[in-house]
Design a protein around this motif. Structure first.
Motif, PDB file in Angstrom:
ATOM      1  N   TRP A   5      59.482   7.889  35.330  1.00  0.00           N
ATOM      2  CA  TRP A   5      60.345   6.633  35.846  1.00  0.00           C
ATOM      3  C   TRP A   5      61.676   6.853  36.431  1.00  0.00           C
ATOM      4  CZ3 TRP A   5      58.789   2.238  37.563  1.00  0.00           C
ATOM      5  CH2 TRP A   5      59.788   1.403  37.954  1.00  0.00           C
ATOM      6  N   LYS A   6      62.451   7.857  35.831  1.00  0.00           N
ATOM      7  CA  LYS A   6      63.593   8.192  36.125  1.00  0.00           C
ATOM      8  C   LYS A   6      63.633   8.771  37.817  1.00  0.00           C
ATOM      9  CE  LYS A   6      66.445   8.887  32.121  1.00  0.00           C
ATOM     10  NZ  LYS A   6      67.598   7.947  32.717  1.00  0.00           N
ATOM     11  N   GLN A   7      62.497   9.471  38.090  1.00  0.00           N
ATOM     12  CA  GLN A   7      62.272  10.112  39.223  1.00  0.00           C
ATOM     13  C   GLN A   7      62.027   8.851  40.390  1.00  0.00           C
ATOM     14  OE1 GLN A   7      63.849  12.731  40.484  1.00  0.00           O
ATOM     15  NE2 GLN A   7      62.565  13.076  42.341  1.00  0.00           N
ATOM     16  N   ILE A   8      61.071   8.042  39.879  1.00  0.00           N
ATOM     17  CA  ILE A   8      60.710   7.203  40.882  1.00  0.00           C
ATOM     18  C   ILE A   8      62.062   6.040  41.144  1.00  0.00           C
ATOM     19  CG2 ILE A   8      59.366   4.766  40.832  1.00  0.00           C
ATOM     20  CD1 ILE A   8      57.136   6.588  39.011  1.00  0.00           C
ATOM     21  N   ASP A   9      62.816   5.877  40.073  1.00  0.00           N
ATOM     22  CA  ASP A   9      63.895   5.011  40.171  1.00  0.00           C
ATOM     23  C   ASP A   9      64.802   5.599  41.289  1.00  0.00           C
ATOM     24  OD1 ASP A   9      65.398   2.633  39.632  1.00  0.00           O
ATOM     25  OD2 ASP A   9      66.801   3.967  38.406  1.00  0.00           O
ATOM     26  N   TYR A  10      64.746   6.796  40.993  1.00  0.00           N
ATOM     27  CA  TYR A  10      65.905   7.756  42.043  1.00  0.00           C
ATOM     28  C   TYR A  10      65.496   7.471  43.370  1.00  0.00           C
ATOM     29  CZ  TYR A  10      67.420  11.669  44.924  1.00  0.00           C
ATOM     30  OH  TYR A  10      67.595  12.535  45.784  1.00  0.00           O
ATOM     31  N   LEU A  11      63.990   7.781  43.594  1.00  0.00           N
ATOM     32  CA  LEU A  11      63.462   7.617  45.007  1.00  0.00           C
ATOM     33  C   LEU A  11      63.663   6.009  45.543  1.00  0.00           C
ATOM     34  CD1 LEU A  11      60.559   9.752  44.497  1.00  0.00           C
ATOM     35  CD2 LEU A  11      62.262  10.525  45.992  1.00  0.00           C
ATOM     36  N   TRP A  12      63.510   5.309  44.580  1.00  0.00           N
ATOM     37  CA  TRP A  12      63.759   3.963  45.113  1.00  0.00           C
ATOM     38  C   TRP A  12      65.120   3.679  45.524  1.00  0.00           C
ATOM     39  CZ3 TRP A  12      61.003  -0.309  46.788  1.00  0.00           C
ATOM     40  CH2 TRP A  12      61.520  -1.359  46.752  1.00  0.00           C
ATOM     41  N   HIS A  13      66.174   4.100  44.827  1.00  0.00           N
ATOM     42  CA  HIS A  13      67.378   3.807  45.203  1.00  0.00           C
ATOM     43  C   HIS A  13      67.767   4.456  46.537  1.00  0.00           C
ATOM     44  CE1 HIS A  13      67.790   2.037  41.140  1.00  0.00           C
ATOM     45  NE2 HIS A  13      68.904   1.375  41.659  1.00  0.00           N
ATOM     46  N   LEU A  14      67.246   5.817  46.627  1.00  0.00           N
ATOM     47  CA  LEU A  14      67.361   6.378  47.905  1.00  0.00           C
ATOM     48  C   LEU A  14      66.772   5.687  49.216  1.00  0.00           C
ATOM     49  CD1 LEU A  14      68.752   9.215  48.988  1.00  0.00           C
ATOM     50  CD2 LEU A  14      66.366  10.113  48.621  1.00  0.00           C
ATOM     51  N   LEU A  15      65.632   5.211  49.073  1.00  0.00           N
ATOM     52  CA  LEU A  15      65.026   4.504  49.855  1.00  0.00           C
ATOM     53  C   LEU A  15      65.751   3.230  50.241  1.00  0.00           C
ATOM     54  CD1 LEU A  15      62.590   4.408  51.917  1.00  0.00           C
ATOM     55  CD2 LEU A  15      61.342   3.055  50.053  1.00  0.00           C
ATOM     56  N   SER A  16      66.274   2.621  49.202  1.00  0.00           N
ATOM     57  CA  SER A  16      66.921   1.140  49.496  1.00  0.00           C
ATOM     58  C   SER A  16      68.148   1.196  50.246  1.00  0.00           C
ATOM     59  CB  SER A  16      67.166   0.421  48.136  1.00  0.00           C
ATOM     60  OG  SER A  16      66.240   0.252  47.492  1.00  0.00           O
ATOM     61  N   SER A  17      68.849   2.633  50.043  1.00  0.00           N
ATOM     62  CA  SER A  17      70.249   2.973  50.629  1.00  0.00           C
ATOM     63  C   SER A  17      70.061   3.269  52.169  1.00  0.00           C
ATOM     64  CB  SER A  17      70.812   4.076  49.962  1.00  0.00           C
ATOM     65  OG  SER A  17      70.273   5.306  50.030  1.00  0.00           O
ATOM     66  N   GLN A  18      68.730   3.851  52.453  1.00  0.00           N
ATOM     67  CA  GLN A  18      68.573   4.273  53.786  1.00  0.00           C
ATOM     68  C   GLN A  18      68.131   2.687  54.527  1.00  0.00           C
ATOM     69  OE1 GLN A  18      66.163   8.408  53.991  1.00  0.00           O
ATOM     70  NE2 GLN A  18      64.799   6.426  54.228  1.00  0.00           N
ATOM     71  N   GLU A  19      67.515   1.749  53.906  1.00  0.00           N
ATOM     72  CA  GLU A  19      67.395   0.636  54.756  1.00  0.00           C
ATOM     73  C   GLU A  19      68.618  -0.334  54.740  1.00  0.00           C
ATOM     74  OE1 GLU A  19      64.005  -1.034  52.477  1.00  0.00           O
ATOM     75  OE2 GLU A  19      62.806   0.444  53.196  1.00  0.00           O
ATOM     76  N   ALA A  20      69.500   0.090  53.785  1.00  0.00           N
ATOM     77  CA  ALA A  20      70.672  -0.882  54.201  1.00  0.00           C
ATOM     78  C   ALA A  20      71.502  -0.821  55.206  1.00  0.00           C
ATOM     79  CB  ALA A  20      71.772  -0.664  52.761  1.00  0.00           C
TER      80      ALA A  20
END
Length: 129
Positions: free
Chosen positions: A114-129
């Motif tokens: 889950w920590k890795q999934i959360d990391y990837l989600w935050h990385l993806l979110s920062s790309q879309e911002a």
């Protein structure tokens, strides 16, 4: 395992996998579970994710050192949020439930994935911002 990874690769998914032993998380057994995290190739176009192999040591340390106390019921553990994890001992007819829980992955092992999934989600979110 090779077939699963090859099939995901053929449909253009990037795969990361790790074997997470329960004993590395402070648990009293040697149960090892393999977790595969896959995402579409090209999903991360601005910044490539740090490989899971470079992060997992810190993730394991964080989970191993997280707060956990025994509850008042034998066989039940509570994690920091106070939510019981496990199947109580001594309840008539719960042998199958205890066996199923014992053969599954521990919540601590799942927390690493889950920590890795959360990391990837935050990385993806920062790309879309």
């Amino acid at each position: 395992m090779a077939t699963v990874l090859e099939d995901l690769s053929q449909i253009r998914y990037v795969c990361e996998w790790e074997t997470i032993p329960a004993y590395c998380l402070g648990l009293p057994h040697e149960r090892e579970r393999v977790f595969i995290i896959a995402y579409a190739d090209g999903l991360f176009y601005r910044q490539q994710p740090t490989p899971w192999t470079d992060q997992i040591g810190n993730q394991i340390t964080q989970v191993r050192l997280s707060h956990e106390d025994r509850s008042f019921e034998p066989g039940i553990r509570e994690v920091a949020s106070g939510i019981p994890v496990g199947v109580a001992k001594g309840i008539k007819g719960n042998y199958n439930a205890r066996r199923a829980y014992g053969l599954s992955c521990s919540p601590r092992q799942a927390a690493i994935a889950w920590k890795q999934i959360d990391y990837l989600w935050h990385l993806l979110s920062s790309q879309e911002a």
